[in-house]
Design a protein around this motif. Structure first.
Motif, short mmCIF file in Angstrom:
data_model
loop_
_atom_site.label_atom_id
_atom_site.label_comp_id
_atom_site.label_asym_id
_atom_site.label_seq_id
_atom_site.Cartn_x
_atom_site.Cartn_y
_atom_site.Cartn_z
N UNK A 233 76.39 10.57 -21.78
CA UNK A 233 75.32 10.00 -22.62
C UNK A 233 74.36 11.06 -23.12
N UNK A 234 74.01 12.00 -22.23
CA UNK A 234 73.09 13.08 -22.62
C UNK A 234 73.73 13.93 -23.72
N UNK B 176 64.24 10.13 -24.39
CA UNK B 176 63.31 11.19 -24.79
C UNK B 176 64.13 12.42 -25.17
N UNK B 177 63.77 13.04 -26.30
CA UNK B 177 64.52 14.19 -26.83
C UNK B 177 63.57 15.35 -27.09
N UNK B 178 64.07 16.56 -26.91
CA UNK B 178 63.28 17.73 -27.30
C UNK B 178 64.21 18.93 -27.49
N UNK C 33 67.93 18.93 -25.72
CA UNK C 33 67.71 18.25 -24.43
C UNK C 33 67.51 16.76 -24.65
N UNK C 34 68.06 15.97 -23.73
CA UNK C 34 67.86 14.52 -23.81
C UNK C 34 67.71 13.96 -22.41
N UNK C 35 66.79 13.02 -22.27
CA UNK C 35 66.68 12.25 -21.04
C UNK C 35 66.95 10.80 -21.41
N UNK C 36 68.02 10.22 -20.84
CA UNK C 36 68.40 8.86 -21.24
C UNK C 36 68.09 7.84 -20.15
#
Ligand SMILES: *Cc1c(COP(=O)(O)O)cnc(C)c1O
Length: 428
Positions: A85-86, A247-249, A97-100
């Motif tokens: 998913x990330x 959240x993405x960055x 970067x991703x926090x799912x």
């Protein structure tokens, strides 16, 4: 201890057998979704694949932490799904970067605030009256209690984001964070311009793209990256997926802070069934068919906006750049509360909504918010959305004539809506 037969029944009995009350209510909800046209912007219709993942045995597994760094054992499949998913989220939005894990959009935002701000810091965000989201600083939300909130709105002349006001407020109040994005703003946002404003004020810039993430994913809307330091979204609106937030960055240092803020900052263990559903929806969004879907969302919103304008209703800001629009009911002499009730009785689900500079209250505002997301997911096209706009006009005209009893118009339109729904069935 229960005997073997009782145990077998515990694991094998269907919902209808073991809990008929809940089964009946879920069946009623399925019928409602099948027989009504959903125009509420914060909803969509997920695929069978997303439903399967979301209703899977992943719900039994508890993990804390991130793939490869879990506190409990037995996490190999959880790791596989979350890592996938990330990777998909990063690819979809072109970021590092991703926090799912966020349980919802509000939790995603809360984690960002915990990562970036100290209590009492200033946030500059869009006011809820102009279309901003509650989690960006409404007084009743914890953001409104823990941070100093300064809000910009839209300009009276064109009902578009008032960049001059945002800039003046940023320079005056020196916020730590500037937020763009809302729940009822239909227009494209000038990300480079807001980033420049944030830079001048020494602030970080966050975009909450919940209502247009699908369009960003498919290139039908400008990407907040590289302008935003942080991007958040929900996965169940324009992304047509499972419930939850992301959240993405692109910034490794911020990513580390955000991971720590999501867990253990604002959440505990992971809703793995939701992460599985999100991962499936992110995979769907990478396929060409999702771009076709998003193009149809945009085309259908244009058709709907044109049709409601043709019925004598004013579309706020003169139209939309996304799947979402706001309609001003004032010209028809009807109000949001009764209008949404009467449309629901006619099989058209909408929500009442404040419009910019609304003289009325949020409980009974002057407008409606409409979206083409869910209708497009079931296959409706521009012709159908034109028809929906005319139905809306017919129901509201009936309401204007007979404010207390619009049964005749509701009944007529309801029959036609049901016929359309039968032509575009969902969940086989
Ligand atoms: C819907 C929405 C959210 C919040 O999502 P929840 O999942 O309801 O917590 C946050 N931001 C925006 C802009 C939204 O539209």
């Amino acid at each position: 201890m229960a005997d073997a037969a009782t145990l077998r029944a515990h694991f094998q009995a269907s919902l209808a057998e073991s809990d008929p009350e809940v089964a009946e209510a879920i069946g009623g909800e399925l019928d409602r979704q099948r027989d009504q046209i959903e125009l509420i912007a914060s909803e969509n219709l997920v695929s069978r694949a997303v439903l399967e993942a979301h209703g899977s045995v992943m719900t039994n597994k508890t993990v804390e932490g991130y793939p490869g760094k879990r506190y409990y054992g037995g996490a190999q499949f959880a790791d596989r799904i979350e890592a996938l998913g990330i990777a998909r989220a990063k690819k979809l939005f072109g970021c590092g970067f991703a926090n799912i894990q966020p349980h919802s959009g509000s939790q995603a935002n809360q984690a960002v605030f915990l990562a970036l701000l100290k209590p009492g810091d200033t946030i500059l965000s869009m006011s809820t009256n102009a279309g901003g989201h509650i989690s960006h600083g409404h007084p009743a939300n914890q953001t409104g209690k823990h941070y100093a909130i300064v809000s910009y709105g839209v300009a009276k002349s064109d009902e578009r984001l008032d960049y001059a006001e945002a800039e003046a407020l940023a320079l005056k109040h020196k916020p730590r964070l500037v937020i763009a994005g809302g729940s009822a703003y239909p227009r494209r946002i000038d990300f480079p311009r807001l980033r420049a404003i944030a830079d001048k004020a020494g602030a970080l810039f966050m975009v909450d793209m919940a209502h247009f993430a699908g369009l960003v994913a498919t290139g039908l809307h400008p990407n907040p990256f590289p302008h935003a330091h942080i991007v958040t979204t929900t996965t169940y609106k324009s992304l047509r997926g499972a419930r939850g937030g992301v959240v993405l960055t692109n910034d490794a240092a911020l990513a580390k802070k955000i991971d720590n803020a999501v867990f253990p900052g604002v959440q505990g263990s992971v809703l793995l069934h939701a992460v599985a559903g999100k991962t499936v929806c992110l995979g769907e969004a990478l396929k060409p068919a999702f771009r076709d879907y998003c193009q149809a969302v945009v085309d259908n919103a244009q058709a709907l906006a044109k049709a409601v304008a043709g019925e004598g209703l004013r579309v706020v800001s003169g139209g939309t750049d996304t799947g979402l629009m706001l309609v001003d009911l004032t010209a028809k002499g009807v109000q949001g509360q009764r209008a949404s009730e009467s449309l629901e009785a006619a099989g058209l689900n909408v929500n009442k909504n404040t419009i910019p500079f609304d003289p009325r209250t949020p409980e009974d505002p002057s407008g409606l918010r409409l979206s083409s997301n869910a209708g497009t997911a079931r296959g409706l096209g521009a012709d159908e959305f034109g028809q929906i706009g005319r139905w809306i006009g017919r129901v509201l005209d009936g309401l204007a004539r007979r404010p207390n009893d619009n049964g005749a118009a509701e009944h007529e339109v309801r029959a036609e809506v049901q016929a359309m729904c039968r032509r575009f069935p969902i969940y086989g």
